[in-house]
Design a protein around this motif. Structure first.
Motif: not given
Length: 310
Positions: A87-89, A117-124, A146-148
């Motif tokens: 999970l990468s920018r 470059g966009a925030p990748p965390w939303r795909y967790l 987000a609880g991860v």
């Protein structure tokens, strides 16, 4: 022959999913200097020029290799017990080098999300990730919110191979990592003596869950499920607590029905020497000073959570 219900549950249990940023898995620090300069096209071109050159292992490389070893010996077509995903920018083109490097080292990594470059965390959540390691603190804080379970790694070459090839060893700090930071708030506000009195008085009251409780629970399930790989899980609580505050920590784990294999109540002693003896594949702590002190002895991640990080 029919499988027992327990065996069937094990066969179909959801895998442990660990998401790693490319700079956590590989040493991309030279390339990252170009990326940080704001020229993503130059960065992309540099990565493509180096496509046939495998990236050097990074701080979480050993962790990834041991996690994937839990899948060894599985029956053909059986779902994996552990998945490591990227999970990468990075941009998608640069992701080619990440996958190429994984193949070079025999890491069975099949899934990756690259966001340029966009925030990748939303795909967790969509990935089902139960741990996220990244060098980007903003992404790590967002993942925690987000609880991860998530930690910021300091990119560095991996330490020398440890002496436990068949064991995944993970060490956790207590307050603000496995447990909530409610007791740490008392310590910060009123001092050590008040903290000890408070914890002794509350010894029978379980602490609230910290951000890494779900990961410890998932590791316990991974260990109990067994498997053909021969891999085991060994966990340790490494905390600045000491008697009498130790009792509440132990009772909390008992109440959660979660076990750790080792517990170190250090009363303020430096953690580095104990980590060197335990040899974890990763250590998680909320205090930046403790993480910095541990980094020379074990791969370490900073958990920017709780009163120490406000």
């Amino acid at each position: 022959m029919h499988s027992s219900p327990a065996a069937a549950a094990t066969e179909h249990a959801a895998p442990l999913v660990v998401a790693l940023a490319s700079r956590a898995l590989f040493d991309f620090e030279a390339e990252n200097q170009v990326f940080e300069a704001g020229d993503d096209h130059a960065y992309m071109q540099l990565q493509l020029e180096r496509l046939e050159t495998p990236a050097q292992p990074g701080v979480a490389f050993g962790l990834a290799r041991k996690l994937l070893a839990f899948n060894a010996g599985a029956a053909a077509g059986a779902p994996p017990r552990v998945e490591v995903v990227i999970l990468s920018r990075n941009d998608p083109a640069s992701g080619l080098r990440v996958f190429r490097s994984c193949k070079h080292y025999g890491l069975a990594v099949e899934r990756g999300v690259f966001t340029r470059g966009a925030p990748p965390w939303r795909y967790l959540p969509a990935l089902g990730a139960q741990l996220f390691l990244s060098a980007n603190e903003t992404d790590v804080r967002a993942a925690l919110a987000a609880g991860v379970p998530a930690a910021r790694v300091v990119p560095q070459p991996p330490l020398a191979e440890q002496g436990h090839p068949q064991e995944l060893r993970i060490a956790f700090d207590g307050d603000a990592v496995l447990f909530s930071d409610e007791a740490e708030q008392v310590y910060q506000r009123d001092g050590l003596a008040a903290f000890q009195r408070h914890e002794q008085a509350q010894a029978g009251t379980p602490l609230g869950a910290g951000p890494f409780k779900p990961l410890l629970s998932a590791l316990q399930q991974l260990h109990r499920a067994g498997g053909a790989s021969g891999m085991r899980v060994r966990t340790a609580l490494v905390t600045a607590r000491s008697a009498p505050a130790h009792e509440r920590a132990i009772r909390t784990l008992i109440d959660w029905e979660i076990e750790v294999d080792e517990a170190m109540f250090l009363g303020g002693l430096p953690k580095g020497g104990f980590l060197r003896a335990f040899q974890p594949d990763f250590f998680f702590d909320d205090h930046p000073r403790h993480v910095a002190g541990a980094a020379g002895h074990a791969p370490a991640g900073h958990v920017p959570h709780g009163v120490n990080n406000r």
